[in-house]
Design a protein around this motif. Structure first.
Motif, PDB file in Angstrom:
ATOM      1  N   LEU A  84      35.987  47.203  28.109  1.00 38.73           N
ATOM      2  CA  LEU A  84      37.039  47.471  29.093  1.00 38.73           C
ATOM      3  C   LEU A  84      36.529  47.247  30.506  1.00 38.73           C
ATOM      4  O   LEU A  84      37.232  46.691  31.358  1.00 38.73           O
ATOM      5  N   ALA A  85      35.300  47.691  30.776  1.00 35.81           N
ATOM      6  CA  ALA A  85      34.720  47.514  32.102  1.00 35.81           C
ATOM      7  C   ALA A  85      34.524  46.034  32.416  1.00 35.81           C
ATOM      8  O   ALA A  85      34.750  45.587  33.546  1.00 35.81           O
ATOM      9  N   LEU A  86      34.098  45.273  31.423  1.00 38.40           N
ATOM     10  CA  LEU A  86      33.898  43.838  31.615  1.00 38.40           C
ATOM     11  C   LEU A  86      35.189  43.158  32.043  1.00 38.40           C
ATOM     12  O   LEU A  86      35.217  42.391  33.017  1.00 38.40           O
ATOM     13  N   ASP A  87      36.268  43.444  31.342  1.00 42.02           N
ATOM     14  CA  ASP A  87      37.519  42.794  31.695  1.00 42.02           C
ATOM     15  C   ASP A  87      38.046  43.299  33.034  1.00 42.02           C
ATOM     16  O   ASP A  87      38.654  42.543  33.794  1.00 42.02           O
ATOM     17  N   HIS A  88      37.808  44.572  33.330  1.00 44.85           N
ATOM     18  CA  HIS A  88      38.212  45.126  34.622  1.00 44.85           C
ATOM     19  C   HIS A  88      37.542  44.366  35.758  1.00 44.85           C
ATOM     20  O   HIS A  88      38.193  44.012  36.762  1.00 44.85           O
ATOM     21  N   ALA A  89      36.254  44.090  35.618  1.00 46.97           N
ATOM     22  CA  ALA A  89      35.526  43.350  36.657  1.00 46.97           C
ATOM     23  C   ALA A  89      36.061  41.931  36.786  1.00 46.97           C
ATOM     24  O   ALA A  89      36.221  41.415  37.900  1.00 46.97           O
ATOM     25  N   LEU A  90      36.360  41.285  35.664  1.00 42.37           N
ATOM     26  CA  LEU A  90      36.881  39.919  35.720  1.00 42.37           C
ATOM     27  C   LEU A  90      38.233  39.870  36.431  1.00 42.37           C
ATOM     28  O   LEU A  90      38.613  38.834  36.974  1.00 42.37           O
ATOM     29  N   GLY A  91      38.940  40.991  36.447  1.00 39.58           N
ATOM     30  CA  GLY A  91      40.213  41.050  37.148  1.00 39.58           C
ATOM     31  C   GLY A  91      40.076  40.937  38.650  1.00 39.58           C
ATOM     32  O   GLY A  91      41.073  40.722  39.354  1.00 39.58           O
ATOM     33  N   GLU A  92      38.850  41.078  39.178  1.00 44.58           N
ATOM     34  CA  GLU A  92      38.624  40.932  40.621  1.00 44.58           C
ATOM     35  C   GLU A  92      38.562  39.466  41.051  1.00 44.58           C
ATOM     36  O   GLU A  92      38.613  39.175  42.248  1.00 44.58           O
ATOM     37  N   LEU A  93      38.433  38.565  40.089  1.00 44.87           N
ATOM     38  CA  LEU A  93      38.237  37.154  40.414  1.00 44.87           C
ATOM     39  C   LEU A  93      39.555  36.492  40.788  1.00 44.87           C
ATOM     40  O   LEU A  93      40.488  36.451  39.977  1.00 44.87           O
ATOM     41  N   ARG A 150      41.266  36.137  29.401  1.00 48.76           N
ATOM     42  CA  ARG A 150      42.193  35.108  28.924  1.00 48.76           C
ATOM     43  C   ARG A 150      42.885  34.418  30.094  1.00 48.76           C
ATOM     44  O   ARG A 150      43.121  33.207  30.061  1.00 48.76           O
ATOM     45  N   ALA A 151      43.203  35.179  31.142  1.00 45.89           N
ATOM     46  CA  ALA A 151      43.826  34.582  32.325  1.00 45.89           C
ATOM     47  C   ALA A 151      42.862  33.619  33.012  1.00 45.89           C
ATOM     48  O   ALA A 151      43.264  32.554  33.495  1.00 45.89           O
ATOM     49  N   PHE A 152      41.591  33.988  33.044  1.00 46.86           N
ATOM     50  CA  PHE A 152      40.572  33.114  33.632  1.00 46.86           C
ATOM     51  C   PHE A 152      40.483  31.809  32.850  1.00 46.86           C
ATOM     52  O   PHE A 152      40.475  30.719  33.435  1.00 46.86           O
ATOM     53  N   ASP A 153      40.425  31.908  31.527  1.00 45.78           N
ATOM     54  CA  ASP A 153      40.312  30.694  30.724  1.00 45.78           C
ATOM     55  C   ASP A 153      41.580  29.850  30.831  1.00 45.78           C
ATOM     56  O   ASP A 153      41.505  28.613  30.854  1.00 45.78           O
TER      57      ASP A 153
END
Length: 218
Positions: A84-93, A150-153
């Motif tokens: 969950l933390a990993l995806d939370h961080a990716l949401g900052e991109l 998934r949004a990043f990819d």
């Protein structure tokens, strides 16, 4: 150090759980003042402050002022929380815009063309890895299939669609970019910015050359 799963155990991703909701454990008795979003945010802050090697549910609970067992009302395992933390961080991109401009999106000039947008995406990902050094090892350890991943990819796929490449060339370009971005994790704090930029230029030039070669002749 956290690994993909404990030795001898097989685990699934938290994102594959039915409904992707908190565990069904007598929710009426769950500790007040906590929810999964608050716990995930606190996890990100603790990982930023202390690093992945020192992370524990006990330390997280102490920072939240609760018992460690309280956290298990909202996640089944520490591994679930790290996902969950990993995806939370990716949401900052910030992701490159395509099509109509979202008025709620961060302002600023968008680079023209797929090459400029790909460069911006890659540089943003590099900054993310530098700001959150624990993201790179977790990306390698977990499936990384949360909504922000998934949004990043999907954004990367749209950029590569814009190159006009198809078939094996398109697949190769996606693999090359993905490996380049994920490989940034080990050198995000050490490689000079100029070296990173040069490597990125070479990668983009290679994709451009393949795209030109693939275009039908006159």
């Amino acid at each position: 150090m956290v690994t993909a799963a404990d030795p001898g155990k097989t685990r699934s991703s938290v994102w594959l759980a039915a409904g992707q909701t908190a565990p069904a454990r007598r929710r009426s008795e769950a500790p007040s003042g906590l929810d999964r979003e608050r716990i995930t945010g606190a996890t990100v802050r603790l990982l930023d402050a202390d690093g992945l090697a020192r992370f524990s549910m006990r330390r997280l609970a102490a920072g939240l002022g609760v018992t460690a067992m309280s956290l298990y009302w909202y996640v089944d395992t520490k591994h679930d929380l790290l996902e969950l933390a990993l995806d939370h961080a990716l949401g900052e991109l910030p992701l490159p815009q395509t099509g109509a401009v979202d008025p709620a999106a961060p302002s600023g000039p968008a680079p023209d063309g797929w090459a400029g947008r790909l460069r911006a995406l890659a540089c943003g990902y590099r900054r993310l890895l530098a700001e959150h050094p624990w993201v790179a090892p977790l990306t390698a350890a977990y499936p990384n299939i949360g909504p922000h991943a998934r949004a990043f990819d999907a954004a990367l796929q749209r950029l590569l669609d814009a190159t006009g490449l198809v078939g094996a060339c398109r697949t190769g370009a996606h693999l090359a970019v993905s490996q380049f971005l994920h490989g940034c994790g080990g050198t995000a704090r050490r490689a000079p910015e100029g070296d990173f930029g040069l490597a990125l230029d070479v990668l983009i030039a290679g994709i451009e050359a393949q795209a030109v070669a693939a275009r039908p002749g006159p």
